[in-house]
Design an enzyme around this catalytic site. Sequence first.
Site, PDB file in Angstrom:
ATOM      1  N   LYS A 284       0.987  -0.948   0.133  1.00  0.00           N
ATOM      2  CA  LYS A 284       0.131  -0.074   0.178  1.00  0.00           C
ATOM      3  C   LYS A 284       1.038   0.883  -0.413  1.00  0.00           C
ATOM      4  O   LYS A 284       1.447   1.306   0.729  1.00  0.00           O
ATOM      5  CB  LYS A 284      -0.598  -0.578   1.304  1.00  0.00           C
ATOM      6  N   ARG A 358     -10.290 -11.863   0.568  1.00  0.00           N
ATOM      7  CA  ARG A 358     -11.682 -12.700   0.001  1.00  0.00           C
ATOM      8  C   ARG A 358     -10.914 -13.835   0.168  1.00  0.00           C
ATOM      9  O   ARG A 358     -11.253 -14.926  -0.256  1.00  0.00           O
ATOM     10  CB  ARG A 358     -11.366 -12.074  -1.031  1.00  0.00           C
TER      11      ARG A 358
HETATM   12  N1  BES Z   1      -8.600  -3.848   3.500  1.00  0.00           N
HETATM   13  C1  BES Z   1      -7.944  -3.479   2.708  1.00  0.00           C
HETATM   14  C2  BES Z   1      -9.786  -2.866   1.986  1.00  0.00           C
HETATM   15  C3  BES Z   1      -9.687  -1.330   2.966  1.00  0.00           C
HETATM   16  C4  BES Z   1      -9.827   0.120   2.315  1.00  0.00           C
HETATM   17  C5  BES Z   1     -10.540  -1.479   4.455  1.00  0.00           C
HETATM   18  C6  BES Z   1      -9.824   1.060   2.845  1.00  0.00           C
HETATM   19  C7  BES Z   1     -10.566  -0.155   4.736  1.00  0.00           C
HETATM   20  C8  BES Z   1     -10.159   1.446   4.298  1.00  0.00           C
HETATM   21  C9  BES Z   1      -8.480  -4.348   0.613  1.00  0.00           C
HETATM   22  O1  BES Z   1      -7.569  -5.451   1.764  1.00  0.00           O
HETATM   23  C10 BES Z   1      -7.992  -3.996  -0.104  1.00  0.00           C
HETATM   24  O2  BES Z   1      -6.688  -3.872   0.377  1.00  0.00           O
HETATM   25  N2  BES Z   1      -8.850  -4.102  -1.258  1.00  0.00           N
HETATM   26  C11 BES Z   1      -7.579  -3.750  -2.442  1.00  0.00           C
HETATM   27  C12 BES Z   1      -8.892  -4.136  -3.186  1.00  0.00           C
HETATM   28  C13 BES Z   1      -8.683  -4.511  -4.556  1.00  0.00           C
HETATM   29  C14 BES Z   1      -6.298  -4.246  -4.722  1.00  0.00           C
HETATM   30  C15 BES Z   1      -8.917  -5.302  -5.834  1.00  0.00           C
HETATM   31  C16 BES Z   1      -8.699  -2.275  -2.187  1.00  0.00           C
HETATM   32  O3  BES Z   1      -9.868  -1.851  -2.198  1.00  0.00           O
HETATM   33  O4  BES Z   1      -8.307  -1.887  -2.792  1.00  0.00           O
HETATM   34 ZN    ZN Z   2      -5.923  -5.927   0.963  1.00  0.00          ZN
END
Ligand code: BES
Ligand code: ZN
Length: 505
Positions: A284, A358
């Site tokens: 991230k 997921r």
């Molecule tokens: N834990 C995150 C989602 C999240 C983002 C929760 C902001 C709370 C606040 C999740 O694992 C994630 O990183 N999702 C990605 C998915 C994408 C790579 C398809 C996202 O939402 O960007």
């Molecule tokens: Zn994630």
Amino acid sequence: MIYSLQDINPKTYEGDMIFMYGDESAERVLPLGKREVELVKRRRSGEWRAESGERRAESGKDFVVAFDRLPSRLYFVSFDSERKGAEVQERLRLLAAEVLRLLERDGVREVALCGEGTLPEEVAAMVEGLTLADYSFDRYKSKECYHLERLAVSRVFFSEEELESQRRLWNRIYWCREWVNMPVADLNAERFADELEAVAKDLEGVRCTVMDRKKIESLRMGGLLGVNRGSVDEPRFVVLEYDGCAGVESGEWRAESGAGAPGERPIVLVGKGVMYDTGGLNIKPDDYMQEMKSDMAGAATMASVVFAAADNRLPVRVVALLPLTDNRPGGNAYAADDILTMYDGTTVEVVNTDAEGRLILADAIAYGVKNYNPRVIIDAATLTGAAVRAISTFGIAAMQTNAERELEMLKIVGEEVHERLVEFPMWKEYDELIRSEYADLRNCGTTPQAGTITAGKFLAHFAKDVPYVHLDIAGVAYFTKAQGYYRAGASGYGTRLLYGFLQMQ
Ligand code: BES
Ligand code: ZN
Ligand code: ZN
């Protein structure tokens, strides 16, 4: 906070007091002078604002005024009792949060709550608002933090048992928040599993099974193991089983090997337990990583719901399945292009290691389908940033397959407790977006559009024909800024919703 029910006469009570005024029926016992009553009425009618020019003054009937009448104080809560049910209750929770900030300002740690002509549900909402607003994450603070220590509630509104069962639920919400707020350095998968085991041990009717890496390997949970590969901390898979159905020996109903169980089929709750989400090799960027200690809020919520159900001996059978790991880059971290074989044999092409939730949930859902013959599977997960972009921090993005009725029930409870959800579609067209060239599925969509739905679609694959509800709590599990009766940090949002759902069974 210590709660007690007492006989309180507002006219003669000498300590600090919160007084709820919904309509004129409260005037019989109003602890105010004539002139004060005049002022209050003018303010309720909206005249006050025009005359006083006071900045804090709000128009309408919902407001809080502190009357300083040494040696004690009166916190006067005016609200509109013509509003009914859920709407007035939510207003009261919000007003309670305002009261709590005033109590904090004044250093008041003991207060009595009363009113006249107020409904029990209105008083309950007030107490709930005070309680939810009083939580703060203190354990790393050197200085002592303010808390309301004693709340005496007028006895006329409810019984000891009613208050006590609410208190037990709030206590679980506090614990949920505490776990979610804990940094991963102090709460990794192993420690969280230990904590859950310790809680379950003291609770009648709850069985806790903690599976370690070896066991998870033997079960071939390729999703959980894949995500865990970059971590130095081991994964855990925690199963909490609560049997509140009388007359059946604990364990008898549990299907050991895939077959159905006698008696009532359980409700299976699945919670995302990513103890920390760095994104993995798709790390991230910038400040997107901040607050990702909260990525196990789904697991904390589901555990809290089971514990609250056990505390209050709800007559339900419920199982929580909690896959726990962090998601990190590391020497052996799983990478994009990897293909994972999941618990149910489905193969998944990893396209982005940040879509890890997921993967671990899929194993847990498939485990639920295979081993519990569930009536319904419900998951809660901080799954997608897209859910936050779609509806911000004001509710849950929900989806269902074969569970129209269950989702309708959740919507109703959600309005009641003000942990609301909005349904997203599960149209078959979305299936295309998660089909992989090289494996059965890919772990994120071929386009960035409808990211919340493609995540839900991915999970629904593993629920097969079992009624399934997916709750994406990414927007509500953790607040960057204080919001209503939540301080910044973990909210426990979803606990009251799911507990309410269990109560409806
Ligand atoms: N834990 C995150 C989602 C999240 C983002 C929760 C902001 C709370 C606040 C999740 O694992 C994630 O990183 N999702 C990605 C998915 C994408 C790579 C398809 C996202 O939402 O960007
Ligand atoms: Zn994630
Ligand atoms: Zn995540």
